[in-house]
Structures are given as structure tokens and as C-alpha cells.
Design an enzyme around this catalytic site. Sequence first.
Site, PDB file in Angstrom:
ATOM      1  N   HIS B 221       0.835  -1.237  -0.034  1.00  0.00           N
ATOM      2  CA  HIS B 221      -0.043  -0.277   0.116  1.00  0.00           C
ATOM      3  C   HIS B 221       0.721   1.127  -0.111  1.00  0.00           C
ATOM      4  CE1 HIS B 221      -3.717   2.121  -0.234  1.00  0.00           C
ATOM      5  NE2 HIS B 221      -3.214   3.010   0.552  1.00  0.00           N
ATOM      6  N   TYR B 225       1.518   5.088  -2.512  1.00  0.00           N
ATOM      7  CA  TYR B 225       2.026   6.520  -2.200  1.00  0.00           C
ATOM      8  C   TYR B 225       3.315   6.834  -2.718  1.00  0.00           C
ATOM      9  CZ  TYR B 225      -2.333   7.047  -0.090  1.00  0.00           C
ATOM     10  OH  TYR B 225      -3.761   7.192  -0.019  1.00  0.00           O
ATOM     11  N   HIS B 372      -9.819   0.523 -11.234  1.00  0.00           N
ATOM     12  CA  HIS B 372      -9.262   1.597 -10.152  1.00  0.00           C
ATOM     13  C   HIS B 372      -8.109   1.960 -10.371  1.00  0.00           C
ATOM     14  CE1 HIS B 372      -8.603   3.445  -6.492  1.00  0.00           C
ATOM     15  NE2 HIS B 372      -7.691   2.561  -5.970  1.00  0.00           N
ATOM     16  N   PHE B 373      -6.951   0.875 -10.489  1.00  0.00           N
ATOM     17  CA  PHE B 373      -5.547   1.467 -10.506  1.00  0.00           C
ATOM     18  C   PHE B 373      -5.318   2.093 -11.834  1.00  0.00           C
ATOM     19  CE2 PHE B 373      -5.006  -3.070 -10.255  1.00  0.00           C
ATOM     20  CZ  PHE B 373      -4.452  -3.332 -11.588  1.00  0.00           C
ATOM     21  N   HIS B 374      -5.846   1.942 -12.983  1.00  0.00           N
ATOM     22  CA  HIS B 374      -5.548   2.518 -14.097  1.00  0.00           C
ATOM     23  C   HIS B 374      -6.127   4.160 -14.145  1.00  0.00           C
ATOM     24  CE1 HIS B 374      -4.959  -1.471 -15.775  1.00  0.00           C
ATOM     25  NE2 HIS B 374      -3.892  -0.677 -16.696  1.00  0.00           N
ATOM     26  N   ARG B 437     -10.602 -10.118 -12.254  1.00  0.00           N
ATOM     27  CA  ARG B 437      -9.328  -9.546 -12.620  1.00  0.00           C
ATOM     28  C   ARG B 437      -8.205 -10.607 -13.044  1.00  0.00           C
ATOM     29  NH1 ARG B 437      -5.774  -6.846  -7.585  1.00  0.00           N
ATOM     30  NH2 ARG B 437      -4.348  -6.508  -9.059  1.00  0.00           N
ATOM     31  N   ARG B 438      -7.105 -10.330 -13.522  1.00  0.00           N
ATOM     32  CA  ARG B 438      -6.185 -11.014 -13.546  1.00  0.00           C
ATOM     33  C   ARG B 438      -6.524 -12.609 -14.352  1.00  0.00           C
ATOM     34  NH1 ARG B 438      -2.501 -10.701  -8.019  1.00  0.00           N
ATOM     35  NH2 ARG B 438      -1.185  -9.223  -8.994  1.00  0.00           N
TER      36      ARG B 438
END
Lengths: 157, 552
Positions: B221, B225, B372-374, B437-438
Site C-alpha cells: 500500500h 503513495y 481503479h488503479f488505471h 481480474r487477472r
Amino acid sequence: MHLHKYEKIWLGFGVIALIIFLSVVGVSAFAQGHAPSSGHMTIDPEKVRETAPFDQPGLHKKEDGTYEVAMIALTFGYEPSKLQVPAGKEITFTLTSEDVVHSFSIIGTNVNMMAVPGQINHRTHTFKEPGSYLVICNEYCGSGHHFMSTEIEVVEQ
Amino acid sequence: MKTGEIAAEDRKVALFNLGFAYSAFLIGTLCGLLQVFIRNDALKLPEWLDYYQILTAHGLLLAIVFTTFFIFAFFQAGMSRTLGAFGPKVRLWNWVGFAVTALGTILVVVMVVAGQASVLYTFYAPLQAHGLFYVGLALFVIGTWIQGFSLVGHYAVWRRNHKGELSPLFAFMAIATIILWVIACLGVVATVLFQFIPWAFGWTSGINVELSRSLFWYFGHPLVYFWLLPAYMAWYVIVPKIIGGKVFSDSLARLSFVLFILFSIPVGFHHQLTEPGISSFWKFLQTVLTFMVIIPSLITAFSMFATFEIRGRELGGRGLFGWIRKLPWRDVRFTSIFIAMAFFIPGGAGGIINASFQMNEVIHNTLWVVGHFHITVGTPVAMTFFGLTFWLIPNLTGRRFTKSLQKLAFLQIATWSIGMLLMSTAQHLLGLLGAPRRTAYTGYAHDDALAWFDGLLTNHVTMAVGGSILFLSAVLLVFIVIQLWWLAPKADEQTYEAFPIAESDSSMTPRFLENWKIWIGIAFLLIALAYTIPLAEIIQHAPPGSGRFQTW
């Protein structure tokens, strides 16, 4: 440290929203019992099929009238491979893996559990509607990962 | 040509990092293109190549290699720009660090290409890659530490020579990010050195899977950041200068970075909410700590829009929203980063959903997470890096970011935005319908799964269209990078591409904000609070270890 008046309002709004969000999540989890799947028991990942309840995979009726499903995840499928459960009854899924990490995720429900070798996971669910439910593994487990699925027949009793 | 801004020797190490970053970017985005076609059954790979091999490469090359190499290039250039040229020791250790990071990366890539490490970038045990894959990971982290510590050394020299002064905002933020990175890596270093390497080479027979997962997410996580804070540095320090303004509040900027150090680490369990071995109490505690990062995020959002409004009004903007039109939209260095920020609004909101304890069950390991992470690392971070690239490379190579290249840059960010909007919207919606996913082509014979190919937006084909536009955009960007590096006309004193650093008034900033001992101390206290008992339980109640599995 100087804070602009509008910034105080903005941060105050944010902090209050934060407290409300967390209260909703917390009350729902601990007062109403909507916590995500979890479990404290461990198991020898090489002796899964010799250890209760996984020595008899499948549906079992418990003394209090609820049901338990003992489910083993493995590359690339589930044991039992066919499962029929009653609608409208509380069912506890008890899950482990006998090889790598998998998941047991019932599409169209909030049952979405990780199967971690050495650990036993629990999640309680009541199917309201009868029908055929698709179960898939949504954690990468190898070259056949995208073939790893099963179906649950939910029937009226 | 004006060359005074950054010493020539320091420019070289930054350029090497950038070159490595963009090489990884090109290969990584090509892997992404292949994936979206496989997922809607439009492409079959040759026998010697596997979907999960490509997926591993895509994740590693873009999320880890591109970001990390770019970040160190940005830090090296910016630290030399704001604190002065590196001394010989700092320079040497930056090169050593770069070489070790690059060596680790190459080792990892060789293992993935050889089919010895199709374990994805999370490398969850008991999937077992070749031992050298883990050695490569360890070298990568050690290399980043060497580069990080040499920059800390440069900063320490500056502070010794400027007693009682606050450091420039850029340097402060870079050091905060390096501190975050070093503390975060302790988890992954522990699991790789003490669990994976002995196990993969056969020196130990079993691995504690739950412990390795928890140590990974202790790192996983704050890793996000580590990507995000350099983008925030661009937002706080670079963008105000580009639009002709100043930093809104020096103290709030520093405070937000300090809060990110405190609240981005003791939160890894929110990636493990649906798994056994961690009690609900600890999962919930870390959920609460996760939500604390909302505060520095809101500070950042406020500061950005305050800077924009103040500058827009200086330029003559009237009324409630008139200042928006006055902002320099024709400057791609600004517009790219503004769009990046806009993407972070739904990105951040989605993150709150993901971390919301039981709500996580709805989306965990579905395509929603990919969406989300894209729109977090894939656009707010990546497009901020693109916006920096447009001036950073010509600044370092002494070339000009010409009008025609600026037009191409607009086309590049427009295509990236449209492609990402299509792809991530489809992914979010498909995730809500349960699509995993994946996963390679998901031909499950069930009505629920067939619906994933049915809708207008809820369709794997829409995702592929978005992915194709994104790849075109990536090629365009690499073309621009090559132009700015070798082919664009040389700059003179008038056309020199400056390294923009906004003025930041630190006269009112409390000194304790730069007392790192306090913040590192509190960070470790919070980590101890959130992790000691649950990790002790995982170790004490460990099941017999898991063996080695190669299931690909």
C-alpha cells in the site's frame, strides 16, 4: 500554522464525512454482522483431506438447522465439483486450499472469499432466489486459472 | 546555450533513469495491448508465450519499473536544481544505485521471459518462481535504497551548510517520499530475504503463506503513495510555477506530506479484508487508519484549486468560475497535469469504496480493481509524469519543446484520456457484474458470464477499444521522448526549457515539520500499533508451511 477560513470549512466537512463513513461501516460490521469473510483456524495444507470437515467435502446440516458447506479449492477446480443447496437457509461456507492461493467467489452475491493454504476461511450466506449460481476463482493460481469455476444449484425445499 | 540550471554530470544520471523508464514503458504498454485482445478472445498467443507471463511483465514494467526509474530521474534532477550540484560521492552512489536497480530489473525480466516467474507482480506464495527472480527483486530494492540514501546524503550536506533554515519545498518532499519508500520496503525485503529466497532455493521446505502476504501488503500500500507523492510534488511545486503563480501554503504542503508518511503504511490489511488469519478487529483498525489519508488528500485538493483560482483571478477572471477560463489551457505542461488531477477525483473516491471493510467484498479481485488503479497510478500519476517529461527531457538535453511537438503532446494526452476513460469505465462496470481480474479469456458457460460481452460499456470489447487507443498514445509519447532527446532543435537562451520551481513562502512554516525524528518515530509507533499483535498471531499460530508450486 495559518489556515484559511474556507480551508477550515472544507477540512471540517471532510472530517465529519470521514466520521460518518466509518460509523456506518463499523455499525454495519459489528452490530449488524456484515463483516467480510474471516477465520482463525489453521490446517496442515498437505493433510486437508484427512482433516474435518474437509474429509467430507460438501453440504452438511448442522444441529441448529443451519447448513455448512466444506469446500476445498485446488488447481484448477473445487471439491465438491457439484453442489446443491437449499434456498432461504443460512449456509456457512468453510473454505481452504490444498495447494496455492485461490478464491471462492459466487457471482451475483457478496460471497467473495480468499482460499489461503494453511488457513480456514468462513462466510455465511442465505440464497434468497433459487437458480444456478456461477462460482469462479478470482485470484491468479496458474495456467488454468481462467478455467477454474463451478456452479451451485440453489433449490426450493 | 544556458547550462547553469543543473550540472551536466547530474543530468546524465537522471537521463539514464529516464531512458530506462521509457524503455520499460514501451514494452509494458505493448503487453497491455495484447492482454485486452486476449480477454475478448480476439487473439491467441503462440505456444511459447503465455497470458500470465505477459500480465506479469505488464504489471512489473509499468507499475514498478517505469514509475521507480522515472521518480529517481525526477528526484535527481530536482535535488540538483534546488540544492545545487551533487558532490563526487553523491554522484558516484547515484550511479551505483542506478546500476544495481537496473541489474535487479534485468534479472527479473529475464526470469519472466524465460517462463520461470509467471507469478504476477504480487508473487503470492506458494507459487514459486525461480530463486533468481527473488534475488532480482531484492537487488531492485537495494538499488533504490542506494539512490535514495545518496540523495539523503546530498540533503544532509545542504542542511549542515544552512543551519536553522527550512529546506526548499522540492527537497523536503523528495526526502519525505524516500523516507516513506525505505520504511515501506522493510516488509517486502523481510519476506523476500527471510521467506522466499531460502524457500525457493530449497534451503527451507515450507513457507508461511499468510505471513508473506501480510508482509507484502505492508509494502504494497505505501508503494502506491511512493508513486503518488512525486506526482503531488509536481502538483504542489511545479504546476504553480507553470501557470505563473505561487505555492498556496508552504506549511500545509509540508504537513500533508508528513501525514502521508504516517498514514500510508499501517494500512496494508485493507488489501486482505476477505482472507482468513487476521481477525476482524485488526482489519477494521487498519480500515480506520486507511481513511486518515483522506485528510492530507483534501488538503492537497484545496491547495491546488486555491492556487488555480488565485492565479486565474490575477489574470482577470471574474465571477464564481470566470477564473477557470483564464488558466493557461494552451500550455500542455499544465493541461496534462490538470487532466491527471481530474482523473484522481473518481480514482480517490473508488479507493475509499475499496477500503471500506465489508464493501470490499463487492469488488475484491474483480475488474473494478483494475479500473481503479488505471485511474490512479495509470492516469493521475502516469499523466503527471508525461506532463513532466515534456519539459524535463529538453531541460536535460538542452533541446526545444517545439510548437509541433507541443501539438503532438496534446494529441497524446487526449488519446490517453479517451482510451483510459473507455477502458476504466468498462472495467469498473464489469467488475460490479463480477468479472474477475487477472484472468485470460473468461469463457465460463453461464449467463452471468456471457453478460460480460453484452453491454455497450459493460463489455470486454469496449475495454479492448480503450486499450488500443492507449497503446497508440503510448507509441506517440515514446516518439515525442525520442524527438526531445535526440532530434528536436537545440535550445538557446531564449528558448531554453526551464525546470519550473514555484516560489514558496516558508517564513511562517513551523520548524518542527522538518524534524524527521518526530515523524519517523510516530510512523513506527503507528506501525507497531497496527501490526505487532496480528503479525505475532500469524507467526505463533502458523500452520505447517506450504511447499513449492509451479502451476503455470
